[in-house]
Design an enzyme around this catalytic site. Structure first.
Site, PDB file in Angstrom:
ATOM      1  N   CYS A 265       0.812  -1.225   0.000  1.00 47.11           N
ATOM      2  CA  CYS A 265       0.000   0.000   0.000  1.00 47.11           C
ATOM      3  C   CYS A 265       0.838   1.264   0.000  1.00 47.11           C
ATOM      4  O   CYS A 265       0.347   2.333  -0.359  1.00 47.11           O
ATOM      5  CB  CYS A 265      -0.942   0.004   1.202  1.00 47.11           C
ATOM      6  SG  CYS A 265      -0.125  -0.281   2.794  1.00 47.11           S
ATOM      7  N   ASP A 540       1.421  52.067  46.596  1.00 45.44           N
ATOM      8  CA  ASP A 540       0.727  51.134  45.703  1.00 45.44           C
ATOM      9  C   ASP A 540       1.010  51.493  44.243  1.00 45.44           C
ATOM     10  O   ASP A 540       0.120  51.939  43.507  1.00 45.44           O
ATOM     11  CB  ASP A 540      -0.786  51.136  45.960  1.00 45.44           C
ATOM     12  CG  ASP A 540      -1.139  50.692  47.363  1.00 45.44           C
ATOM     13  OD1 ASP A 540      -0.426  49.817  47.898  1.00 45.44           O
ATOM     14  OD2 ASP A 540      -2.108  51.226  47.932  1.00 45.44           O
ATOM     15  N   MET A 570      10.527  49.719  45.741  1.00 48.83           N
ATOM     16  CA  MET A 570      11.175  48.465  45.346  1.00 48.83           C
ATOM     17  C   MET A 570      10.294  47.686  44.375  1.00 48.83           C
ATOM     18  O   MET A 570      10.784  47.145  43.371  1.00 48.83           O
ATOM     19  CB  MET A 570      11.509  47.634  46.589  1.00 48.83           C
ATOM     20  CG  MET A 570      12.636  48.230  47.420  1.00 48.83           C
ATOM     21  SD  MET A 570      13.205  47.179  48.786  1.00 48.83           S
ATOM     22  CE  MET A 570      11.893  47.419  49.981  1.00 48.83           C
ATOM     23  N   ASP A 571       8.995  47.610  44.637  1.00 44.33           N
ATOM     24  CA  ASP A 571       8.084  46.930  43.705  1.00 44.33           C
ATOM     25  C   ASP A 571       8.080  47.621  42.353  1.00 44.33           C
ATOM     26  O   ASP A 571       8.106  46.972  41.297  1.00 44.33           O
ATOM     27  CB  ASP A 571       6.668  46.918  44.278  1.00 44.33           C
ATOM     28  CG  ASP A 571       6.487  45.869  45.371  1.00 44.33           C
ATOM     29  OD1 ASP A 571       7.470  45.175  45.689  1.00 44.33           O
ATOM     30  OD2 ASP A 571       5.368  45.747  45.897  1.00 44.33           O
ATOM     31  N   LYS A 640      -4.881  45.258  41.822  1.00 47.09           N
ATOM     32  CA  LYS A 640      -3.504  44.916  42.173  1.00 47.09           C
ATOM     33  C   LYS A 640      -3.120  43.568  41.577  1.00 47.09           C
ATOM     34  O   LYS A 640      -3.891  42.610  41.671  1.00 47.09           O
ATOM     35  CB  LYS A 640      -3.326  44.867  43.688  1.00 47.09           C
ATOM     36  CG  LYS A 640      -3.334  46.229  44.358  1.00 47.09           C
ATOM     37  CD  LYS A 640      -2.972  46.105  45.830  1.00 47.09           C
ATOM     38  CE  LYS A 640      -2.866  47.476  46.479  1.00 47.09           C
ATOM     39  NZ  LYS A 640      -2.432  47.385  47.890  1.00 47.09           N
ATOM     40  N   HIS A 678       3.948  37.691  57.147  1.00 44.45           N
ATOM     41  CA  HIS A 678       4.859  36.975  56.240  1.00 44.45           C
ATOM     42  C   HIS A 678       5.441  35.741  56.913  1.00 44.45           C
ATOM     43  O   HIS A 678       5.438  34.632  56.354  1.00 44.45           O
ATOM     44  CB  HIS A 678       5.998  37.893  55.810  1.00 44.45           C
ATOM     45  CG  HIS A 678       5.591  39.009  54.908  1.00 44.45           C
ATOM     46  ND1 HIS A 678       6.343  40.156  54.758  1.00 44.45           N
ATOM     47  CD2 HIS A 678       4.502  39.165  54.101  1.00 44.45           C
ATOM     48  CE1 HIS A 678       5.747  40.954  53.906  1.00 44.45           C
ATOM     49  NE2 HIS A 678       4.628  40.382  53.494  1.00 44.45           N
ATOM     50  N   HIS A 742      -2.821  37.094  52.688  1.00 42.32           N
ATOM     51  CA  HIS A 742      -2.369  38.024  51.650  1.00 42.32           C
ATOM     52  C   HIS A 742      -3.322  38.049  50.467  1.00 42.32           C
ATOM     53  O   HIS A 742      -3.538  39.110  49.866  1.00 42.32           O
ATOM     54  CB  HIS A 742      -0.950  37.662  51.197  1.00 42.32           C
ATOM     55  CG  HIS A 742       0.104  38.285  52.058  1.00 42.32           C
ATOM     56  ND1 HIS A 742       0.415  37.804  53.311  1.00 42.32           N
ATOM     57  CD2 HIS A 742       0.905  39.370  51.852  1.00 42.32           C
ATOM     58  CE1 HIS A 742       1.362  38.559  53.849  1.00 42.32           C
ATOM     59  NE2 HIS A 742       1.681  39.522  52.990  1.00 42.32           N
TER      60      HIS A 742
END
Length: 881
Positions: A265, A540, A570-571, A640, A678, A742
């Site tokens: 085939c 924020d 820092m964020d 956020k 934390h 959180h």
């Protein structure tokens, strides 16, 4: 003992009725029962016994390859006896060679490191449908497949190949039984008609159907509702381009087309040759014995070739000379293939159909591109999923052809009829005479069917803990007034002799007013840096702030980034770096949720291509962003987005408590309780481990011991201990993650614009009580977390703090009361109602906040996996207390 075809036939006819090989007093039902019983016994055999049986069947069948080929040729009148000998022989040799050492019994794979076992079990009874084109070789191959996998088999031959198929099955059966196989493990029906075929295929004893045959039988096998391994029509087109070795192409195509008179085939059906070498190649084909018919002779061949839309059974496997004789056409002596030039594809062109005989269509293509198009049309017309070939010296063209032609086997510079089944032209193709054609052609498989398709493989998995890690910044400097020494090290050269020269400080206006920006700027300049300041960061930080920061970086082109301030600078700095180096990345993609960080759907990009180092100098004691892979950015809609990836981890953290001397009391309180949250959530997380636990407990102890003094008196020693504790908590949750305190805090804070530490403080006692359950609705999912222990973990914290309690329940409540007492001492409200949140607005938003918290990145690490309704209850309790 080697038997002649006559002897074999005589032996069969003495034990069978007439030529139909009907066993005396044996019905098809009896055969099915016998096969089932044999398969059940066979399933208990060891690998050693099975391998011996497999080897003996191959060896004995190989001895009978010639007489079996003779019977097949005499019975069917198709193909070449000599080529059938080859097919019988390679079925025995190649299958034995390929699968001799393959494990098919019991444990076939053991991965001790990964805790996996694979156990092979036979499928049971296989209904083997075999064709008239390859009756004995297919019967041998399927018998060997079943013997190797401890399956029983009942064979349904093509009516025109009943005798030869039964002969091959008996040779294999008797060899297997002599080697120890259970009697009756291979059976062949006595007669074949639609009723018998339907009865066998639908019988309860049959577990799977392996169909090699015409399209009607293959379709019927799939319509039974049983698992089936089927084939489809082959209409292999062959493309010859101008880069090809034309002599090789010509020889290979003629070899493939003439092998067993073109009945395989996968044999070449149509050749598509590019125009620039068309005439030359056609002349080569003629010299090799291809006679091209034209006009009425071509029409006569076409009418004889296809009848009622299907290949004429009377032409299958006949020689070129015989076909010419039947249509009353004289061809030169030595003609081995009849050719016809063609240009169309479809029902109106019989030569574009699968032909199963030494008849070859030849198409002319203007170039390679048109040649690919023609081959695609031919494949889709009558051979989709099967086989296609190409003769080209260009790897690029081979790959383009392979990607565009919808065939399961793309064969390069080889005879397709022989290479597709796994013979000498490429031994890396598994030998088989059952070639799957994939789902587009109605088949469940697209590869060459073999013994592994006749196994049920059971996977045994043992609980395994993932490889874990403890990742933190490569350099952490701490103690009061360590800034100058730390920045001296920042200015050092790299191994390649280069050094950073341009530093941008990411901060806010408050840091400037306190004199902190000037202090850092002066230190950097003293070390030889050119310095720029971006101080437009607000609490924020949002995506607009990030965009402004990116523009500042584009204008200044820094190679060092220094983030100075609390969590917000820092964020912001972390994501400014991401967006500066990868402007194509969208915030929602960077913040994409994951359950397992190594398998996240959106991989986080590598950082460091422009800003080689990120230095973080915290001036508050809570977020610990200076050591964590976290950042929180607010989008244009006010939502956020927590980001998490270890690429976000700063390269250097400078923990200098002299920057905390002027902190307002409210910030000391909020940040301090944030740090306690934390450490607490890291300690009870499903991912908590020996490396994070000590950091968590030390941080909690330091915070309870020194936070009140830091808040009330501003004592430098207390401020330093709190500052260090916040960083220790960050090191813990960077590696064991956080929880639903959180998750909920992110949503409440975003909607009602409350300080993050304050929302954590209000929520934490309610979350502790929720987590401290021995019978949670759902337990957190993590390999290392094997039973609910949140209650014991919270109790351990209480014990570490010296709190009193006789039971874990009492200790957990003691810890909640200690947190509430600390909040009172720090003058923090206990409920959202006391925080000034409007009750009506709160409960209007509660459903949305609960659902959003459920999908927060912090939720999966919580020790008790929450339902949305449970999160809503925590929010309800936190409103009024």
């Amino acid at each position: 003992m080697l038997l002649s075809a006559k002897c074999l036939r005589g032996t069969f006819r003495r034990t069978h009725r007439i030529a139909s090989f009907r066993y005396i007093s044996t019905s098809t039902e009896d055969k099915l029962e016998r096969v089932k019983r044999a398969s059940e016994i066979f399933a208990t055999f060891s690998q050693e016994r099975v391998d011996y049986i497999f080897t003996r069947i191959a060896h004995e069948a190989n001895k009978q390859r010639v007489p079996l080929a003779q019977i097949a040729h005499e019975e069917t009148g198709m193909g070449l006896m000599e080529d059938k000998v080859i097919k019988n022989g390679i079925a025995c040799e190649l299958l034995l060679d390929r699968y001799r050492d393959t494990k098919t019994c019991g444990i076939i794979e053991r991965e001790s490191v990964h805790g996996l076992l694979k156990i092979a079990n036979p499928v049971g009874v296989v209904c083997c449908i075999t064709p008239t084109t390859n009756p004995t070789s297919t019967a041998i191959a399927k018998s060997l497949f079943c013997a190797k996998t401890r399956n029983g088999a009942i064979f349904l031959p093509h009516p025109r190949a009943l005798e030869s198929t039964a002969a091959a099955v008996k040779v294999c059966h008797d060899a297997g039984v002599a080697a120890g196989a259970p009697k009756g493990f291979l059976e062949c029906v006595d007669e074949v008609n639609r009723e018998v075929s339907d009865f066998v295929m639908h019988h309860d004893n049959v577990n799977i159907i392996m169909a090699t045959g015409g399209p009607g039988m293959v379709k019927a096998s799939y319509s039974t509702g049983k698992p089936a391994l089927g084939v489809g029509s082959g209409n292999a087109p062959i493309l010859v381009d101008e880069t090809a070795n034309l002599e090789e192409a010509c020889g290979s195509i003629v070899l493939g087309k003439t092998f067993d008179n073109g009945m395989i085939c996968a044999a070449e059906q149509s050749v598509v040759c590019v125009e620039s070498v068309y005439d030359q190649f056609k002349e080569m084909l003629i010299r090799r014995g291809v006679t091209f018919l034209e006009g009425k002779e071509r029409d006569a061949l076409g009418k004889f070739l296809i009848v009622n839309g299907r290949v004429n059974a009377d032409i299958v496997g006949q020689s070129a000379q015989e076909i010419a004789r039947r249509i009353n056409v004289e061809v030169p002596y030595g003609t081995v293939v009849l050719g016809a030039e063609a240009s169309n594809v479809g029902p109106q062109e019989p030569f574009s159909h699968e032909k199963l005989c030494p008849v070859l269509a030849l198409y002319k293509a203007s170039d390679f591109k048109e040649g690919v198009k023609l081959c695609k049309e031919l494949t889709e017309y009558d051979g989709i999923g099967h086989t296609a070939g190409i003769y080209s010296r260009s790897q690029e063209r081979l790959e383009e052809y392979a990607q565009k032609i919808p065939a399961g086997r793309i064969l390069n510079n080889v005879p397709t009829s022989l290479a597709a089944i796994g013979t000498a032209f490429n031994f890396n193709i598994d030998f088989s005479l059952t070639l799957g054609v994939g789902t587009k052609a109605g088949s469940s498989v697209s590869d060459n069917v073999g013994p592994m398709h006749l196994l049920n493989v059971r996977t045994v998995a043992t609980r395994q803990e993932h490889t874990e890690w403890f990742k933190n910044p490569p350099q952490i400097y701490f103690n009061r007034n360590c800034l100058e020494d730390a920045l001296r090290d920042v200015s050092n050269k790299y191994a390649d002799g280069t050094k950073d020269q341009r530093a941008i400080i990411i901060t806010d206006e408050v840091m400037g007013s306190l004199g902190y920006v000037e202090r850092v700027k002066r230190c950097l300049k003293d070390k030889g840096f050119v310095v720029s300041v971006f101080d437009d960061v607000h609490p924020d930080p949002d995506i607009m702030t990030v965009r402004k920061g990116v523009k500042a970086c584009e204008a200044f082109r820094p190679d060092l980034m220094v983030c100075l301030g609390g969590g917000s600078p820092m964020d912001a700095g972390k994501y400014i770096r991401v967006s500066y180096e990868h402007p194509e990345l969208h915030l929602e993609d960077a913040a994409s949720r994951f359950i397992e960080i190594r398998k996240r759907t959106k991989h986080f990009p590598k950082l460091g291509s422009k800003i080689r180092k990120l230095v973080c100098i915290p001036t508050t004691s809570g977020t610990a962003s200076e050591v964590t892979p976290f950042s929180v950015i607010t989008d244009d809609m006010g939502m956020k987005h927590p980001l998490f990836d270890y690429e976000l981890t700063p390269d250097i953290a400078i923990i200098d408590s002299s920057f905390c001397d002027k902190l307002p009391k409210s910030l000391i309180a909020h940040a301090g309780v944030d740090a306690i949250t934390h450490a607490t959530e890291a300690f009870v997380s499903v991912a908590a481990n020996e490396f994070t636990e000590s950091h968590s407990l030390t941080a909690i102890n330091l915070l309870f011991q020194h936070l009140p003094n830091s808040y009330h008196t501003g004592d430098p020693q207390a401020r330093e201990m709190v500052h260090h504790a916040a960083t220790l908590a960050g090191l813990a949750f960077s590696n064991s993650y956080l929880g639903i305190t959180h998750s909920l805090s992110h949503k409440v804070g975003a909607v009602f614009h409350l300080p993050h530490g304050l929302t954590n403080a209000v929520l934490m006692p309610c979350v502790i009580r929720f987590n401290a359950s021995e019978r949670p609705t759902r337990m957190g999912i993590y390999p290392g977390y094997d039973h609910p222990i949140a209650k014991q973990r919270h109790a351990a914290i209480a014990t570490h703090l010296g709190l009193k309690g006789k039971t874990d329940d009492e200790l957990c409540e003691a810890y909640c009361q200690a947190i509430l007492g600390l909040m009172d001492d720090l003058e923090m409200p206990r409920t959202f109602e006391k925080c000034g949140v409007n009750e009506k607005a709160y409960f209007e938003q509660i459903d949305d906040m609960a659902l959003a918290a459920f999908d927060d990145q912090c939720t999966p690490a919580n020790p008790r996996f929450p339902l949305v309704s449970e999160l809503k209850q925590i929010l309800t309790d936190s409103c009024h207390g």
